[in-house]
Design a protein around this motif. Structure first.
Motif, PDB file in Angstrom:
ATOM      1  N   THR A   1       0.840  -1.198   0.000  1.00 58.96           N
ATOM      2  CA  THR A   1       0.000   0.000   0.000  1.00 58.96           C
ATOM      3  C   THR A   1       0.873   1.246   0.000  1.00 58.96           C
ATOM      4  N   SER A   2       0.272   2.371  -0.311  1.00 60.12           N
ATOM      5  CA  SER A   2       1.001   3.643  -0.269  1.00 60.12           C
ATOM      6  C   SER A   2       0.005   4.794  -0.300  1.00 60.12           C
ATOM      7  N   LEU A   3       0.538   5.991  -0.204  1.00 61.34           N
ATOM      8  CA  LEU A   3      -0.304   7.181  -0.327  1.00 61.34           C
ATOM      9  C   LEU A   3      -0.071   7.745  -1.726  1.00 61.34           C
ATOM     10  N   TYR A   4      -1.085   7.656  -2.564  1.00 58.58           N
ATOM     11  CA  TYR A   4      -0.964   8.160  -3.930  1.00 58.58           C
ATOM     12  C   TYR A   4      -1.138   9.680  -3.905  1.00 58.58           C
ATOM     13  N   ILE A   5      -0.261  10.356  -4.636  1.00 58.24           N
ATOM     14  CA  ILE A   5      -0.267  11.825  -4.659  1.00 58.24           C
ATOM     15  C   ILE A   5      -0.694  12.269  -6.054  1.00 58.24           C
ATOM     16  N   ARG A   6      -1.738  13.059  -6.136  1.00 53.07           N
ATOM     17  CA  ARG A   6      -2.212  13.501  -7.447  1.00 53.07           C
ATOM     18  C   ARG A   6      -2.206  15.024  -7.558  1.00 53.07           C
ATOM     19  N   PRO A   7      -1.112  15.604  -8.056  1.00 52.21           N
ATOM     20  CA  PRO A   7      -1.120  17.033  -8.380  1.00 52.21           C
ATOM     21  C   PRO A   7      -1.792  17.201  -9.752  1.00 52.21           C
ATOM     22  N   PHE A   8      -2.640  18.196  -9.893  1.00 54.58           N
ATOM     23  CA  PHE A   8      -3.221  18.458 -11.219  1.00 54.58           C
ATOM     24  C   PHE A   8      -3.484  19.952 -11.384  1.00 54.58           C
ATOM     25  N   ILE A   9      -3.499  20.367 -12.638  1.00 49.26           N
ATOM     26  CA  ILE A   9      -3.709  21.789 -12.951  1.00 49.26           C
ATOM     27  C   ILE A   9      -4.856  21.890 -13.941  1.00 49.26           C
ATOM     28  N   ILE A  10      -5.804  22.761 -13.654  1.00 52.76           N
ATOM     29  CA  ILE A  10      -6.971  22.912 -14.532  1.00 52.76           C
ATOM     30  C   ILE A  10      -7.216  24.381 -14.855  1.00 52.76           C
ATOM     31  N   ALA A  11      -7.714  24.602 -16.082  1.00 49.62           N
ATOM     32  CA  ALA A  11      -8.020  25.957 -16.557  1.00 49.62           C
ATOM     33  C   ALA A  11      -9.365  26.382 -15.983  1.00 49.62           C
ATOM     34  N   THR A  12      -9.403  27.523 -15.316  1.00 53.17           N
ATOM     35  CA  THR A  12     -10.618  27.894 -14.588  1.00 53.17           C
ATOM     36  C   THR A  12     -11.353  29.104 -15.158  1.00 53.17           C
ATOM     37  N   GLU A  13     -10.762  29.780 -16.127  1.00 54.31           N
ATOM     38  CA  GLU A  13     -11.404  31.009 -16.619  1.00 54.31           C
ATOM     39  C   GLU A  13     -12.738  30.715 -17.302  1.00 54.31           C
ATOM     40  N   PRO A  14     -13.786  31.464 -16.946  1.00 47.66           N
ATOM     41  CA  PRO A  14     -15.078  31.247 -17.593  1.00 47.66           C
ATOM     42  C   PRO A  14     -15.151  31.979 -18.924  1.00 47.66           C
ATOM     43  N   CYS A  15     -14.827  31.290 -20.010  1.00 52.03           N
ATOM     44  CA  CYS A  15     -14.790  31.927 -21.329  1.00 52.03           C
ATOM     45  C   CYS A  15     -14.836  30.829 -22.380  1.00 52.03           C
ATOM     46  N   LEU A  16     -15.624  31.030 -23.431  1.00 49.85           N
ATOM     47  CA  LEU A  16     -15.754  29.997 -24.462  1.00 49.85           C
ATOM     48  C   LEU A  16     -14.877  30.238 -25.691  1.00 49.85           C
ATOM     49  N   GLY A  17     -14.021  31.254 -25.652  1.00 49.06           N
ATOM     50  CA  GLY A  17     -13.062  31.420 -26.747  1.00 49.06           C
ATOM     51  C   GLY A  17     -12.015  30.323 -26.662  1.00 49.06           C
ATOM     52  N   VAL A  18     -11.574  29.815 -27.823  1.00 51.33           N
ATOM     53  CA  VAL A  18     -10.554  28.759 -27.786  1.00 51.33           C
ATOM     54  C   VAL A  18      -9.163  29.399 -27.728  1.00 51.33           C
ATOM     55  N   ARG A  19      -8.591  29.387 -26.555  1.00 55.93           N
ATOM     56  CA  ARG A  19      -7.232  29.916 -26.340  1.00 55.93           C
ATOM     57  C   ARG A  19      -6.787  29.434 -24.966  1.00 55.93           C
ATOM     58  N   SER A  20      -5.546  29.731 -24.573  1.00 58.36           N
ATOM     59  CA  SER A  20      -5.104  29.404 -23.222  1.00 58.36           C
ATOM     60  C   SER A  20      -5.900  30.219 -22.218  1.00 58.36           C
ATOM     61  N   SER A  21      -6.272  29.575 -21.146  1.00 59.57           N
ATOM     62  CA  SER A  21      -6.968  30.265 -20.062  1.00 59.57           C
ATOM     63  C   SER A  21      -6.044  31.292 -19.420  1.00 59.57           C
ATOM     64  N   TYR A  22      -6.625  32.344 -18.864  1.00 56.45           N
ATOM     65  CA  TYR A  22      -5.829  33.325 -18.111  1.00 56.45           C
ATOM     66  C   TYR A  22      -5.704  32.931 -16.642  1.00 56.45           C
ATOM     67  N   THR A  23      -6.524  31.983 -16.202  1.00 56.85           N
ATOM     68  CA  THR A  23      -6.479  31.576 -14.792  1.00 56.85           C
ATOM     69  C   THR A  23      -6.472  30.050 -14.680  1.00 56.85           C
ATOM     70  N   TYR A  24      -5.796  29.566 -13.651  1.00 57.93           N
ATOM     71  CA  TYR A  24      -5.691  28.121 -13.405  1.00 57.93           C
ATOM     72  C   TYR A  24      -5.740  27.861 -11.908  1.00 57.93           C
ATOM     73  N   GLN A  25      -5.994  26.601 -11.557  1.00 57.84           N
ATOM     74  CA  GLN A  25      -5.757  26.144 -10.200  1.00 57.84           C
ATOM     75  C   GLN A  25      -4.859  24.925 -10.251  1.00 57.84           C
ATOM     76  N   LEU A  26      -3.874  24.901  -9.355  1.00 51.09           N
ATOM     77  CA  LEU A  26      -3.114  23.684  -9.127  1.00 51.09           C
ATOM     78  C   LEU A  26      -3.632  23.119  -7.813  1.00 51.09           C
ATOM     79  N   ILE A  27      -4.001  21.867  -7.833  1.00 47.14           N
ATOM     80  CA  ILE A  27      -4.546  21.207  -6.647  1.00 47.14           C
ATOM     81  C   ILE A  27      -3.759  19.909  -6.434  1.00 47.14           C
ATOM     82  N   VAL A  28      -3.477  19.593  -5.195  1.00 44.50           N
ATOM     83  CA  VAL A  28      -2.865  18.296  -4.872  1.00 44.50           C
ATOM     84  C   VAL A  28      -3.806  17.568  -3.923  1.00 44.50           C
TER      85      VAL A  28
END
Lengths: 355, 355
Positions: free
Chosen positions: A133-160
């Motif tokens: 057994t072990s403690l699995y660590i899941r870091p992830f980054i998601i784009a959070t900006e509310p916008c439907l234009g196709v481009r890189s988001s201006y805002t993100y969250q990194l969550i572990v």
């Protein structure tokens, strides 16, 4: 990054799951690490907060255009009660490599490792101690900006988030049956196959589920261009021992650069086992199998560490490997890597961090 | 599906944005449609609720493995004050096609159209009326189960949000400069290119942003295998008028089956303009350009309808198309489709729904 990590502890700690029934990624610890990004402010507001649902605008770009990357790592409790991380710097390097491909801003890897250590210290009592057994660590980054234009988001969250996980094979190392996928493809040069991006996994689910229905554990992916060269197995890298030599597909832009993969290569080199990173066709494997030279096949990945393959199906052919039993080298690699990860073997390679 | 749609109206209606400054996908209406899926219950609990953030577990599968598909449609207000939808059945068919590829459960297209109509009726006052504006409709489905195992989620949400959007070209139809992308690829056979899946867009962002930096509006994607055949432009389908014939890449598994694309083909056939769906190489286009036969180039998509291309860059070559001006056929297609969409042209093809 030197901003202090704010810590808000939970008032209602959760109950620990039965360590015999952990499974994979089903239970989560009491806290999580969160950090925000805004294009004008960079990464900011690092904090540890009680594990809780996140609140997102339905127009958040991650839901629509899939800017999402992640990593998978594990923490182990050593016999002396310390926490051990295995090559976390490699995961941070790869996270930034994924970020770059997906148009997501770079993170400070050292800072995120510091954050992960701080988080694990708080939730240390969640690290399971049963063998495997072990403690699995899941870091992830998601784009959070509310916008439907196709481009890189201006805002993100990194969550572990952290999840106590069971032994991948409840009955010990067990060779699996895999099927060579001939219709679906996982990735192609110029695409995002080398990145640990959410979209790669979405693309793989259907083939995996079809394989399951047909009684296979995983699919073996061939290259998309010639439908001939081995890429990965399921979501693992793959190795073939043929006539005493170990061969694994070379990193080519569509294959994930696994941390376990590179550890296996390093160990084999140390042990004097010839190892080649190169193009490897399914025909070459079939021929080796026909000649009795296909000695061992195994997948490598954070979740399973080493996953021996007992049977390989390709079109109408069934290749039985090592009579369906675990190969000697597969077992030695598994024992060595898990030995290093548990702290039971001395770390002579600077691969582990303990705290 | 016959479950009644519950409606909860907002107590605090938002302020309408300036219809001159709408942009694309930046403003959202007062309400949204939501429906849940559970593998044991199917789709259930359809409801219209005030537009608000959604609450998701950080382990929700959409954040990690990218099971996310969407559609893009528009609603228009006709001169007689009715709401008009353009071929929504096509979008629902494609949504189910995307669902199938991504391992997401099928939806009842008629029911979702009914839900969209109900939602738009409630937010009808948000439909902008300036020429070229419309109400963009974004149905999307995301995997919500909190689990880190790589497989299809057992739970999903289908959400429909509405956004009043401006004319795609504020100054009228304006030919754009595009660049043939030679490094990155968008999709490949056996992959998910034909699905309207979040992961495809994530994969495209970097190339698009590089093109923008170099002064181009969009990239023209070549096939991943031979790096030779035309696939799409940006996130649109593409058409070439060469020596009186119109040619568009055939649907091949890696190209999105655009609703505007199929409408353009149908109109050209009606008008007696020769139209071919086939493989089309960049060399053939370059040769046609050299011979003065490359008459028009245009992209097609829901957002822009018709997007004329004035300049095409490929390696060291610049192909000027129709002296950088809008072609006659491009203009006629744009006028006809937008005429049908605004209700100003009679619908003889059963393409529109008004209510």
């Amino acid at each position: 990054m030197s901003e202090e990590i704010k810590v808000q502890l939970t008032a209602t700690p959760g109950e620990k799951p039965d360590s015999q029934k952990l499974g994979f990624g089903k239970y989560f610890t009491d806290h999580m690490f969160v950090m925000d990004y805004h294009k004008d402010k960079g990464w900011h507001d690092p904090r540890i907060v009680p594990y809780a649902p996140i609140v997102m605008d339905p127009a958040a770009m991650v839901f629509h255009y899939g800017q999402a990357v992640f990593e998978g790592m594990k923490a182990y409790l050593t016999d002396s009660g310390k926490v051990l991380l295995f090559r976390p710097d490699q995961n941070m390097q790869r996270l930034n490599c994924s970020n770059d491909r997906l148009g997501i801003p770079e993170i400070d890897g050292d800072f995120v490792i510091h954050a992960i250590k701080t988080l694990i210290e708080i939730d240390k009592s969640w690290i399971p101690t049963e063998k495997g057994t072990s403690l699995y660590i899941r870091p992830f980054i998601i784009a959070t900006e509310p916008c439907l234009g196709v481009r890189s988001s201006y805002t993100y969250q990194l969550i572990v988030i952290l999840s106590p996980v069971g032994a991948y094979y409840s009955g010990g190392l067990e060779p699996v049956k895999i099927n060579v996928e001939s219709d679906y493809t996982r990735a192609v040069r110029g695409g995002i196959g080398f990145a640990k991006a959410a979209g790669n996994y979405a693309a793989s689910i259907k083939a995996q589920e079809n394989a399951k229905k047909d009684g296979f554990s995983q699919v073996l992916w061939l290259d998309a261009i010639e439908k001939k060269y081995i890429e990965e197995v399921g979501s693992m890298n793959i190795f073939f021992k043929i006539g005493g030599k170990v061969i694994t597909p070379a990193i080519n832009g569509s294959i994930l650069k696994g941390v376990t993969r590179s550890s296996v290569i390093a160990l084999l080199q140390e042990w004097g086992v010839p190892v080649e990173e190169r193009k490897l066709s399914i025909d070459e494997i079939f021929e080796a199998s026909q000649q009795g030279l296909l000695e061992e096949v195994f997948g490598t990945g954070t979740a399973a560490v080493i996953s021996p393959v007992g049977e390989l199906h390709w079109k109408e052919h069934t290749m039985k490997i090592n009579e369906g039993k675990i190969g000697e080298l597969s077992q030695k690699l598994y024992d060595t890597i898990t030995g290093l990860q548990s702290g039971n073997l001395p770390d002579t390679r600077n691969w582990t961090i303990t705290f």
